[in-house]
Scaffold this motif. Structure first.
Motif, short mmCIF file in Angstrom:
data_model
loop_
_atom_site.label_atom_id
_atom_site.label_comp_id
_atom_site.label_asym_id
_atom_site.label_seq_id
_atom_site.Cartn_x
_atom_site.Cartn_y
_atom_site.Cartn_z
N ASP A 219 8.21 2.85 -16.42
CA ASP A 219 8.15 4.30 -16.25
C ASP A 219 7.45 4.71 -14.95
O ASP A 219 7.46 5.88 -14.59
N GLU A 220 6.85 3.74 -14.25
CA GLU A 220 6.17 4.05 -12.99
C GLU A 220 7.03 3.76 -11.77
O GLU A 220 6.64 4.08 -10.65
N SER A 221 8.20 3.16 -11.96
CA SER A 221 9.01 2.71 -10.83
C SER A 221 9.90 3.84 -10.31
O SER A 221 10.05 4.89 -10.94
N ALA A 222 10.50 3.61 -9.15
CA ALA A 222 11.34 4.61 -8.49
C ALA A 222 12.53 4.98 -9.37
O ALA A 222 13.12 4.11 -10.04
N PRO A 223 12.92 6.27 -9.39
CA PRO A 223 14.06 6.71 -10.20
C PRO A 223 15.34 5.96 -9.87
O PRO A 223 16.23 5.82 -10.72
N MET A 224 15.45 5.46 -8.64
CA MET A 224 16.64 4.73 -8.23
C MET A 224 16.97 3.59 -9.18
O MET A 224 18.13 3.35 -9.53
N PHE A 225 15.94 2.87 -9.65
CA PHE A 225 16.18 1.73 -10.53
C PHE A 225 16.81 2.17 -11.86
O PHE A 225 17.70 1.50 -12.39
N GLY A 226 16.36 3.29 -12.38
CA GLY A 226 16.92 3.79 -13.62
C GLY A 226 18.39 4.17 -13.47
O GLY A 226 19.20 3.93 -14.38
N GLU A 227 18.74 4.77 -12.34
CA GLU A 227 20.14 5.14 -12.11
C GLU A 227 21.03 3.90 -12.00
O GLU A 227 22.15 3.88 -12.51
N VAL A 228 20.53 2.86 -11.33
CA VAL A 228 21.28 1.61 -11.24
C VAL A 228 21.49 1.02 -12.63
O VAL A 228 22.60 0.61 -12.99
N LEU A 229 20.44 1.01 -13.43
CA LEU A 229 20.55 0.46 -14.78
C LEU A 229 21.48 1.29 -15.66
O LEU A 229 22.18 0.75 -16.52
N ASP A 230 21.51 2.61 -15.45
CA ASP A 230 22.42 3.46 -16.21
C ASP A 230 23.87 3.05 -15.97
O ASP A 230 24.68 2.97 -16.91
N LEU A 231 24.21 2.78 -14.72
CA LEU A 231 25.58 2.39 -14.39
C LEU A 231 25.91 1.01 -14.96
O LEU A 231 27.02 0.78 -15.45
N ILE A 232 24.93 0.10 -14.91
CA ILE A 232 25.15 -1.23 -15.50
C ILE A 232 25.28 -1.12 -17.02
O ILE A 232 26.13 -1.78 -17.64
N ASP A 233 24.46 -0.26 -17.62
CA ASP A 233 24.48 -0.04 -19.07
C ASP A 233 25.87 0.45 -19.52
O ASP A 233 26.39 0.01 -20.56
N LEU A 234 26.46 1.33 -18.75
CA LEU A 234 27.79 1.85 -19.08
C LEU A 234 28.86 0.78 -18.94
O LEU A 234 29.94 0.89 -19.54
N THR A 235 28.56 -0.26 -18.16
CA THR A 235 29.55 -1.30 -17.86
C THR A 235 29.52 -2.44 -18.86
O THR A 235 30.56 -2.93 -19.31
N LEU A 236 28.33 -2.90 -19.23
CA LEU A 236 28.19 -4.07 -20.10
C LEU A 236 28.47 -3.70 -21.56
O LEU A 236 27.90 -2.73 -22.08
N PRO A 237 29.28 -4.47 -22.24
CA PRO A 237 29.64 -4.16 -23.63
C PRO A 237 28.47 -4.24 -24.61
O PRO A 237 28.43 -3.51 -25.60
N LYS A 238 27.50 -5.15 -24.37
CA LYS A 238 26.42 -5.37 -25.34
C LYS A 238 25.05 -5.20 -24.67
O LYS A 238 24.20 -6.09 -24.74
N ALA A 239 24.83 -4.06 -24.05
CA ALA A 239 23.57 -3.82 -23.36
C ALA A 239 22.59 -3.07 -24.24
O ALA A 239 22.96 -2.24 -25.06
N GLU A 240 21.31 -3.40 -24.08
CA GLU A 240 20.23 -2.62 -24.69
C GLU A 240 19.15 -2.40 -23.65
O GLU A 240 19.05 -3.13 -22.66
N ARG A 241 18.33 -1.39 -23.87
CA ARG A 241 17.32 -1.02 -22.87
C ARG A 241 15.91 -1.18 -23.42
O ARG A 241 15.68 -1.09 -24.63
N HIS A 242 14.98 -1.39 -22.49
CA HIS A 242 13.55 -1.38 -22.84
C HIS A 242 12.79 -0.76 -21.68
O HIS A 242 13.03 -1.08 -20.51
N LEU A 243 11.86 0.12 -22.00
CA LEU A 243 11.04 0.79 -21.00
C LEU A 243 9.60 0.30 -21.13
O LEU A 243 8.97 0.44 -22.18
N TYR A 244 9.09 -0.29 -20.05
CA TYR A 244 7.68 -0.71 -20.01
C TYR A 244 6.82 0.47 -19.57
O TYR A 244 7.14 1.14 -18.58
N GLY A 245 5.73 0.67 -20.26
CA GLY A 245 4.80 1.71 -19.87
C GLY A 245 3.76 1.18 -18.90
O GLY A 245 3.01 0.27 -19.23
N GLY A 246 3.73 1.72 -17.69
CA GLY A 246 2.71 1.37 -16.72
C GLY A 246 2.77 -0.05 -16.20
O GLY A 246 1.77 -0.58 -15.72
N ALA A 247 3.94 -0.69 -16.27
CA ALA A 247 4.03 -2.10 -15.89
C ALA A 247 4.40 -2.32 -14.44
O ALA A 247 4.17 -3.39 -13.89
N GLY A 248 4.99 -1.31 -13.79
CA GLY A 248 5.39 -1.48 -12.40
C GLY A 248 6.64 -2.34 -12.26
O GLY A 248 7.37 -2.60 -13.21
#
Length: 269
Positions: A219-248
């Motif tokens: 949650d502390e990283s640049a928004p760019m990374f989240g947007e990249v992961l969103d596009l990958i998430d839409l692409t991969l058939p069996k994707a799941e997400r995890h958000l680290y709090g304050g991990a960098g």
């Protein structure tokens, strides 16, 4: 610690434990030592392997222009030669791009993947709505590249850490051996920047990867990374997400216990 010849290059690696194979792929500037805080946890129930990518630290440098395709082929060769297939592969930052390339090209070698914050600006630049995020990140990289072109490795490493990876003041807080590794491996980052495919992804190939995929960010990283992961998430058939709090940008360094709790169950699937 051991060495293995893969695709004509000698790679340094470390293997611990017994069980299903797990291979860790480090990001830019770094090496296998970056996994020291999480290897013991993985090794309790897996065969955990960390290695220096070609040109980094103790692995051989072929002194030619490299590519992300070579890195993916090296990962494939390592998995094959060590008898780990199908393996679980985890990639951090640029290492995530390597893992994603392998998932698209050789899904038969993998039973699952996890990636943390891949800097896939190539897929952002292809989308008019997301292009400003990709361009802004590229602009910050340009300043680092200029220093590298001038062979100012130490200054480039510090700028990268403070402006792109971890945030202002982070360079001075890194242990001396880590700073030394970043400076030593600085030319490899310039090599990546000169590769036209380095920060892009094969989304068509990824859409055919049917194994589980864990996509993580902080949650502390640049928004760019989240947007990249969103596009990958839409692409991969069996994707799941995890958000680290304050991990960098490197949760395996900043929050190793949580990292093991999150990654290990997926590695054992």
């Amino acid at each position: 610690m051991a060495e293995i010849r893969v695709n004509g290059v000698v790679l340094h690696y470390e293997a611990r434990g017994e069980g299903p194979g797990v291979v860790l792929v480090h990001g830019s500037w770094s090496d296998a030592d970056s996994w020291a805080r999480v290897l013991p946890g993985l090794a309790e129930s897996t065969t955990a392997v960390a290695y220096d990518r070609r040109g980094h630290s103790r692995s051989e440098d072929p002194l030619t222009q490299g590519s992300v395709h070579e890195d993916a082929a090296d990962l494939a060769g390592l998995i094959h030669e060590l008898g780990l297939a199908p393996a679980f592969a985890y990639g951090d930052s640029y290492g995530a791009l390597v893992v994603l390339r392998l998932a698209a090209a050789r899904p038969d070698l993998l039973r699952g993947i996890a990636v943390h914050e891949p800097p896939g600006t190539g897929i952002l630049l292809a989308d008019p709505d997301l292009r400003p995020l990709g361009t802004g990140f590229a602009d910050r990289i340009a300043a680092v590249r200029e220093l590298l072109e001038q062979a100012e490795s130490a200054a480039a490493a510090e700028l990268y850490v403070d402006s792109l990876a971890f945030g202002p003041g982070a360079w001075e807080q890194l242990p001396a051996p880590v700073r030394h590794s970043y400076i030593r491996n600085a030319p490899t980052y310039l090599d990546e920047l000169r590769d036209p495919d380095a920060l892009d992804l094969d989304l068509i190939g990824l859409a055919r990867f049917g194994e589980p995929a864990l996509l993580t960010q902080s949650d502390e990283s640049a928004p760019m990374f989240g947007e990249v992961l969103d596009l990958i998430d839409l692409t991969l058939p069996k994707a799941e997400r995890h958000l680290y709090g304050g991990a960098g940008h490197a949760p395996h360094l900043s929050q190793p216990e949580e990292w093991v709790r999150v990654v290990l169950p997926r590695a054992l699937l």
